[in-house]
Write a protein that holds these residues in place. Sequence first.
Motif, PDB file in Angstrom:
ATOM      1  N   THR A  24       0.831  -1.197   0.000  1.00 35.35           N
ATOM      2  CA  THR A  24       0.000   0.000   0.000  1.00 35.35           C
ATOM      3  C   THR A  24       0.865   1.246   0.000  1.00 35.35           C
ATOM      4  O   THR A  24       2.043   1.209   0.368  1.00 35.35           O
ATOM      5  CB  THR A  24      -0.923   0.053   1.233  1.00 35.35           C
ATOM      6  OG1 THR A  24      -0.135   0.139   2.418  1.00 35.35           O
ATOM      7  CG2 THR A  24      -1.832  -1.168   1.295  1.00 35.35           C
ATOM      8  N   PHE A  33      -0.283  -3.432   6.101  1.00 33.34           N
ATOM      9  CA  PHE A  33      -1.670  -2.991   6.068  1.00 33.34           C
ATOM     10  C   PHE A  33      -2.583  -4.175   6.393  1.00 33.34           C
ATOM     11  O   PHE A  33      -2.365  -5.281   5.918  1.00 33.34           O
ATOM     12  CB  PHE A  33      -1.977  -2.467   4.660  1.00 33.34           C
ATOM     13  CG  PHE A  33      -3.423  -2.196   4.399  1.00 33.34           C
ATOM     14  CD1 PHE A  33      -3.993  -0.998   4.795  1.00 33.34           C
ATOM     15  CD2 PHE A  33      -4.209  -3.128   3.745  1.00 33.34           C
ATOM     16  CE1 PHE A  33      -5.325  -0.730   4.537  1.00 33.34           C
ATOM     17  CE2 PHE A  33      -5.540  -2.870   3.490  1.00 33.34           C
ATOM     18  CZ  PHE A  33      -6.098  -1.673   3.889  1.00 33.34           C
ATOM     19  N   VAL A  57      -5.110   5.640   1.220  1.00 29.00           N
ATOM     20  CA  VAL A  57      -4.407   4.358   1.205  1.00 29.00           C
ATOM     21  C   VAL A  57      -4.710   3.722  -0.141  1.00 29.00           C
ATOM     22  O   VAL A  57      -5.870   3.427  -0.445  1.00 29.00           O
ATOM     23  CB  VAL A  57      -4.852   3.430   2.354  1.00 29.00           C
ATOM     24  CG1 VAL A  57      -4.126   2.090   2.260  1.00 29.00           C
ATOM     25  CG2 VAL A  57      -4.619   4.083   3.709  1.00 29.00           C
ATOM     26  N   SER A  58      -3.682   3.556  -0.958  1.00 30.53           N
ATOM     27  CA  SER A  58      -3.824   2.927  -2.268  1.00 30.53           C
ATOM     28  C   SER A  58      -3.210   1.541  -2.200  1.00 30.53           C
ATOM     29  O   SER A  58      -2.056   1.388  -1.798  1.00 30.53           O
ATOM     30  CB  SER A  58      -3.102   3.749  -3.345  1.00 30.53           C
ATOM     31  OG  SER A  58      -3.634   5.052  -3.422  1.00 30.53           O
ATOM     32  N   VAL A  59      -3.997   0.523  -2.567  1.00 31.39           N
ATOM     33  CA  VAL A  59      -3.495  -0.848  -2.646  1.00 31.39           C
ATOM     34  C   VAL A  59      -2.939  -1.002  -4.054  1.00 31.39           C
ATOM     35  O   VAL A  59      -3.699  -0.960  -5.034  1.00 31.39           O
ATOM     36  CB  VAL A  59      -4.613  -1.875  -2.372  1.00 31.39           C
ATOM     37  CG1 VAL A  59      -4.072  -3.299  -2.497  1.00 31.39           C
ATOM     38  CG2 VAL A  59      -5.222  -1.641  -0.990  1.00 31.39           C
ATOM     39  N   SER A 111      -4.787   1.902  -9.038  1.00 35.87           N
ATOM     40  CA  SER A 111      -4.570   0.943  -7.948  1.00 35.87           C
ATOM     41  C   SER A 111      -5.683  -0.100  -7.937  1.00 35.87           C
ATOM     42  O   SER A 111      -6.767   0.125  -8.474  1.00 35.87           O
ATOM     43  CB  SER A 111      -4.542   1.665  -6.596  1.00 35.87           C
ATOM     44  OG  SER A 111      -3.445   2.545  -6.541  1.00 35.87           O
ATOM     45  N   TRP A 145      -8.653   1.472  -3.082  1.00 31.85           N
ATOM     46  CA  TRP A 145      -8.262   2.706  -2.396  1.00 31.85           C
ATOM     47  C   TRP A 145      -9.195   2.937  -1.219  1.00 31.85           C
ATOM     48  O   TRP A 145     -10.340   2.485  -1.223  1.00 31.85           O
ATOM     49  CB  TRP A 145      -8.253   3.898  -3.335  1.00 31.85           C
ATOM     50  CG  TRP A 145      -9.588   4.213  -3.939  1.00 31.85           C
ATOM     51  CD1 TRP A 145     -10.043   3.792  -5.156  1.00 31.85           C
ATOM     52  CD2 TRP A 145     -10.644   4.998  -3.371  1.00 31.85           C
ATOM     53  NE1 TRP A 145     -11.320   4.262  -5.374  1.00 31.85           N
ATOM     54  CE2 TRP A 145     -11.720   5.009  -4.285  1.00 31.85           C
ATOM     55  CE3 TRP A 145     -10.796   5.697  -2.179  1.00 31.85           C
ATOM     56  CZ2 TRP A 145     -12.910   5.678  -4.055  1.00 31.85           C
ATOM     57  CZ3 TRP A 145     -11.986   6.374  -1.934  1.00 31.85           C
ATOM     58  CH2 TRP A 145     -13.027   6.364  -2.861  1.00 31.85           C
TER      59      TRP A 145
END
Length: 161
Positions: free
Chosen positions: A24, A42, A74-76, A114, A117
Amino acid sequence: MTMRSALEPLRLRRVFGSFPTGVTVVAAMVDGSPAGLAANSFVSVSLDPPMVSVCVAHTSTTWPVLRRAPRLGVSVLGAHQENAGRQLGARDTDRFAELDWHASPDGAILLDGSSAWLDCSVEREIPAGDHDIVLLRVHDLDADADVPPLVFHGSRYRRLD
């Protein structure tokens, strides 16, 4: 083997690294500039209220800046975003150079493309050894099932087949 040798930092890192994780990016606009860090610690925490957590090292120079932001993105990362993971995990570089991202109205930065998110705010920080566990309240989120995630395992980025 003594217990002391079993808990040596290099061995701990190797054993902890045997558990695959997603990657992340935690990021926000702070004082008009983007700030962010890569985190593979995460985890989802609660559905009601919606909460997730990340762990941040006490040595992080970025977290003291990010914690001031009212909202954090939070970007995966997707499998195609390995370079973004490396760039945002590096020190002494422009972490956002040539990355595609956008900021929410509240300043959460989300990386475009991503696999998922989340728009969050800091709920609580819990000291835990050489890291802090940061509980984040989720305000909004989405995912793209067509974007496979980037995985970190054995100290390497990997893709799911």
